[in-house]
Write a protein that holds these residues in place. Structure first.
Motif, PDB file in Angstrom:
ATOM      1  N   VAL A 159       0.856  -1.189   0.000  1.00 66.65           N
ATOM      2  CA  VAL A 159       0.000   0.000   0.000  1.00 66.65           C
ATOM      3  C   VAL A 159       0.889   1.235   0.000  1.00 66.65           C
ATOM      4  O   VAL A 159       2.060   1.182   0.393  1.00 66.65           O
ATOM      5  N   GLN A 160       0.330   2.330  -0.452  1.00 65.23           N
ATOM      6  CA  GLN A 160       1.065   3.597  -0.476  1.00 65.23           C
ATOM      7  C   GLN A 160       0.555   4.502   0.633  1.00 65.23           C
ATOM      8  O   GLN A 160      -0.648   4.726   0.757  1.00 65.23           O
ATOM      9  N   LEU A 161       1.489   4.999   1.442  1.00 64.89           N
ATOM     10  CA  LEU A 161       1.107   5.908   2.505  1.00 64.89           C
ATOM     11  C   LEU A 161       0.548   7.200   1.920  1.00 64.89           C
ATOM     12  O   LEU A 161       0.880   7.574   0.790  1.00 64.89           O
ATOM     13  N   PRO A 162      -0.294   7.896   2.662  1.00 57.79           N
ATOM     14  CA  PRO A 162      -0.781   9.196   2.178  1.00 57.79           C
ATOM     15  C   PRO A 162       0.390  10.123   1.868  1.00 57.79           C
ATOM     16  O   PRO A 162       1.479  10.005   2.440  1.00 57.79           O
ATOM     17  N   SER A 163       0.171  11.060   0.974  1.00 50.01           N
ATOM     18  CA  SER A 163       1.245  11.942   0.537  1.00 50.01           C
ATOM     19  C   SER A 163       1.575  13.031   1.541  1.00 50.01           C
ATOM     20  O   SER A 163       2.607  13.697   1.428  1.00 50.01           O
ATOM     21  N   SER A 164       0.725  13.250   2.525  1.00 54.48           N
ATOM     22  CA  SER A 164       0.974  14.259   3.555  1.00 54.48           C
ATOM     23  C   SER A 164       0.311  13.800   4.849  1.00 54.48           C
ATOM     24  O   SER A 164      -0.481  12.856   4.842  1.00 54.48           O
ATOM     25  N   PRO A 165       0.628  14.452   5.980  1.00 58.07           N
ATOM     26  CA  PRO A 165       0.132  13.979   7.282  1.00 58.07           C
ATOM     27  C   PRO A 165      -1.377  13.808   7.327  1.00 58.07           C
ATOM     28  O   PRO A 165      -2.131  14.615   6.789  1.00 58.07           O
ATOM     29  N   VAL A 166      -1.809  12.734   7.976  1.00 56.17           N
ATOM     30  CA  VAL A 166      -3.234  12.460   8.150  1.00 56.17           C
ATOM     31  C   VAL A 166      -3.750  13.250   9.345  1.00 56.17           C
ATOM     32  O   VAL A 166      -2.972  13.669  10.219  1.00 56.17           O
ATOM     33  N   PRO A 167      -5.047  13.501   9.422  1.00 50.59           N
ATOM     34  CA  PRO A 167      -5.589  14.277  10.547  1.00 50.59           C
ATOM     35  C   PRO A 167      -5.353  13.588  11.887  1.00 50.59           C
ATOM     36  O   PRO A 167      -5.225  12.372  11.977  1.00 50.59           O
ATOM     37  N   ASN A 168      -5.297  14.408  12.936  1.00 43.81           N
ATOM     38  CA  ASN A 168      -5.209  13.965  14.342  1.00 43.81           C
ATOM     39  C   ASN A 168      -3.898  13.269  14.678  1.00 43.81           C
ATOM     40  O   ASN A 168      -3.840  12.499  15.638  1.00 43.81           O
ATOM     41  N   MET A 169      -2.841  13.529  13.904  1.00 42.20           N
ATOM     42  CA  MET A 169      -1.558  12.908  14.228  1.00 42.20           C
ATOM     43  C   MET A 169      -0.920  13.595  15.424  1.00 42.20           C
ATOM     44  O   MET A 169      -1.022  14.806  15.599  1.00 42.20           O
ATOM     45  N   ALA A 170      -0.236  12.824  16.247  1.00 39.02           N
ATOM     46  CA  ALA A 170       0.475  13.365  17.391  1.00 39.02           C
ATOM     47  C   ALA A 170       1.803  13.965  16.935  1.00 39.02           C
ATOM     48  O   ALA A 170       2.249  13.780  15.795  1.00 39.02           O
ATOM     49  N   GLN A 171       2.453  14.694  17.856  1.00 38.48           N
ATOM     50  CA  GLN A 171       3.705  15.355  17.529  1.00 38.48           C
ATOM     51  C   GLN A 171       4.854  14.373  17.336  1.00 38.48           C
ATOM     52  O   GLN A 171       5.907  14.745  16.820  1.00 38.48           O
ATOM     53  N   ASN A 172       4.685  13.120  17.744  1.00 41.36           N
ATOM     54  CA  ASN A 172       5.771  12.146  17.615  1.00 41.36           C
ATOM     55  C   ASN A 172       5.951  11.638  16.186  1.00 41.36           C
ATOM     56  O   ASN A 172       6.875  10.871  15.908  1.00 41.36           O
ATOM     57  N   GLY A 173       5.085  12.049  15.258  1.00 44.36           N
ATOM     58  CA  GLY A 173       5.254  11.661  13.866  1.00 44.36           C
ATOM     59  C   GLY A 173       4.960  10.209  13.579  1.00 44.36           C
ATOM     60  O   GLY A 173       5.524   9.639  12.639  1.00 44.36           O
ATOM     61  N   ILE A 174       4.072   9.592  14.336  1.00 48.16           N
ATOM     62  CA  ILE A 174       3.738   8.189  14.144  1.00 48.16           C
ATOM     63  C   ILE A 174       2.375   8.085  13.485  1.00 48.16           C
ATOM     64  O   ILE A 174       1.407   8.724  13.913  1.00 48.16           O
ATOM     65  N   VAL A 175       2.302   7.300  12.427  1.00 52.23           N
ATOM     66  CA  VAL A 175       1.031   7.016  11.769  1.00 52.23           C
ATOM     67  C   VAL A 175       0.702   5.545  12.005  1.00 52.23           C
ATOM     68  O   VAL A 175       1.590   4.688  11.999  1.00 52.23           O
ATOM     69  N   HIS A 176      -0.565   5.270  12.257  1.00 53.46           N
ATOM     70  CA  HIS A 176      -1.008   3.907  12.560  1.00 53.46           C
ATOM     71  C   HIS A 176      -1.686   3.313  11.337  1.00 53.46           C
ATOM     72  O   HIS A 176      -2.565   3.939  10.737  1.00 53.46           O
TER      73      HIS A 176
END
Length: 525
Positions: free
Chosen positions: A117-134
């Motif tokens: 799968v391809q990750l979104p091209s920019s940050p997803v909503p409600n992301m924390a400051q630690n830069g982790i995407v689930h």
């Protein structure tokens, strides 16, 4: 105990008023319970991805689906994958794709899957400051299978149906020209120049194979002011981190001096690496080291006739490329996303120029091209006099900007189209080679306000690598085995939430009325 005291006790237990006992039929519950016992129960029992990736990267996801129910699954079903700012699928989650699991999953059995799968091209909503995407999976996302428990199709927990990815940019490369040699230093138009150079990669990131641009500028003229002429290019191999590559080429000079270089014989020759902007999208590329580093001085004279006179250049008829209206497919663009640009290039001259480039740049609202971002090139094979060439180009906004680069406005920009951006052609007129779009709004995905586009780290800075913990290593090993079908089904059933604790309070006993009403009356009355 008197009759009155018994009545008072009943009123305290049940509230004032007459006691009305209403019994529900247990037949329906028993039928549903019996039916559920024969149904499958699908759940994610293993799911892992890479630990580090950047926005827009393609990542491999491996996992395992287990049927922990009592019935077999006879039809195919889908497993959807979402990216979320939090460890759960919600309204703000971004759908990434699905994988189809074929039918035939028997009770108590498991099936592995692997997909990209391809990750979104920019940050997803409600992301924390630690830069982790689930990344989360939802089993049977289209509800094709009747199950005894639908609640555990997602949200079981990390390692089972959720994996965390630390967003980290790729290590950038930085190509520089470390030395330039020219032979002979005094030449004649129409002859050959031998150019050698050493290209260094001053970064921890590896550089792919690129092209170095060889440019002549009249001595005393500032490079980048419009009088630079590209006379050739040199292939540069891939250069590993902190390594160098030696390149050379014989450059055939034009028979007569280009119009932009006429009237002088002293020139500065520059070797500009990464002419196709593969490692550095900032445009224009200029020499910064000076003479002896990325530049050399060369003299080029007109040919001398037999009688000792110099040849007078005859340019004949020339083309005249003019760029027309620039239209962007949308008035609002997202960083990291692709979009369409339409424009037209017309030849208003009297000669066909042959193959030429058309360059697309992103600039701020001022339209200034002295500090822009390269978006792409189109190659036109030729254009007859009086004809027009429509161009429909697909471009992509970057998801990151180079270190230290800030556009004069990251919220508003324009698209600039330049015909013959390297000044490789002789034309009767150069001032009509550039056209600019109307202002467009630039946003990050999910952002409604002004945008902030992240930068790449400095090329000379070594990025930290987040090593997975021992638990993550175990889950990664489990997922690798799951992809090969080597993982046994879990020994205990997986639930989305812990099983409810036994509650013997009066309130709880009343909540399960009337099933335990008989025991309750015996106990308290």
């Amino acid at each position: 105990m008197s009759q009155n005291r018994r009545s008072a006790g009943r009123r305290r237990a049940w509230g004032r008023g007459p006691i009305i006992l209403q019994y529900d039929s247990l037949e329906k519950r028993e039928v549903l319970s019996a039916a559920a016992q024969g149904l499958p129960d699908l759940v994610g029992s293993s799911f892992v991805t890479v630990q580090n990736a950047d926005w827009g990267d393609s990542v491999t996801a491996s996992g395992q689906i287990t049927n922990q129910g009592a019935g077999d699954v006879t039809k195919p079903f889908n497993v959807a994958i979402y990216a979320s700012g939090r460890a759960a699928i919600g309204r703000a989650s971004v759908y990434l794709g699905e994988v189809t699991i074929p039918g035939g999953l028997a009770a108590g059995q498991s099936v592995p899957f692997t997909t990209t799968v391809q990750l979104p091209s920019s940050p997803v909503p409600n992301m924390a400051q630690n830069g982790i995407v689930h990344l989360d999976i939802k089993v049977d996302s289209q509800q094709q299978v009747a199950e005894s428990n639908e609640r555990n199709n997602s949200g079981v927990g990390p390692g089972y149906d959720e994996s965390a990815i630390q967003i980290s940019p790729a290590q950038p490369a930085l190509l520089k020209t470390a030395s330039v040699g020219v032979y002979p230093t005094s030449a004649t138009w129409g002859r050959t120049l031998s150019v050698t150079a050493q290209i260094a990669n001053a970064s921890y990131g590896a550089a792919p194979a690129t092209r170095a641009q060889v440019v002549l500028t009249p001595v005393g003229i500032l490079q980048g002011s419009g009088s630079d002429v590209t006379i050739g290019s040199i292939k540069v191999p891939a250069v590993a981190a902190w390594q160098t590559a030696n390149i050379e080429a014989n450059i055939q000079l034009p028979a007569i001096p280009p119009l932009l270089l006429s009237g002088t014989t002293q020139y500065t020759l520059s070797v500009l690496p990464d002419a196709d902007f593969l490692t550095n999208p900032v445009s224009p590329h200029l020499a910064t080291g000076g003479i002896g580093v990325d530049q050399a001085v060369v003299t080029v004279n007109l040919p001398v006739n037999a009688d000792g006179t110099t040849t007078t250049p005859d340019y004949g008829v020339l083309p005249d490329l003019a760029t027309g209206t620039v239209t962007v497919g949308s008035s609002e663009l997202n960083w990291g996303k692709s979009f369409q640009v339409q424009t037209t290039v017309q030849n208003m001259g009297e000669a066909d120029p042959g193959p030429f480039r058309v360059r697309f740049l992103l600039v701020g609202p001022s339209g200034n091209t002295t500090r822009s971002i390269f978006l792409g090139d189109a190659t036109i094979p030729g254009l007859a006099p009086g004809y027009s060439q429509p161009i429909n180009q697909t471009l992509t906004l970057p998801s990151r900007l180079p270190d230290g680069v800030v556009l004069d406005s990251v919220g508003i920009g324009k698209i600039v189209v330049v015909a013959d951006p390297e000044n490789a052609l002789n034309e009767t007129f150069k001032n009509n080679n550039t056209a600019t779009s109307a202002p467009i709004t630039l946003r990050l995905l999910g952002s409604n306000g002004s945008t902030y586009v992240p930068n790449y780290p400095p090329p000379g800075q070594l990025l930290p690598v987040n090593l997975p913990s021992a638990a993550k290593n175990r889950r990664a090993a489990t997922a690798a085995q799951a992809a090969k079908g080597l993982v046994a089904p879990p020994t205990k059933k997986l639930y989305r939430r812990p099983l409810p604790k036994i509650n013997n309070s009066v309130t709880h006993q009343l909540s399960v009325f009337p099933k335990t009403v008989g025991d309750f009356i015996k106990k308290y009355i």
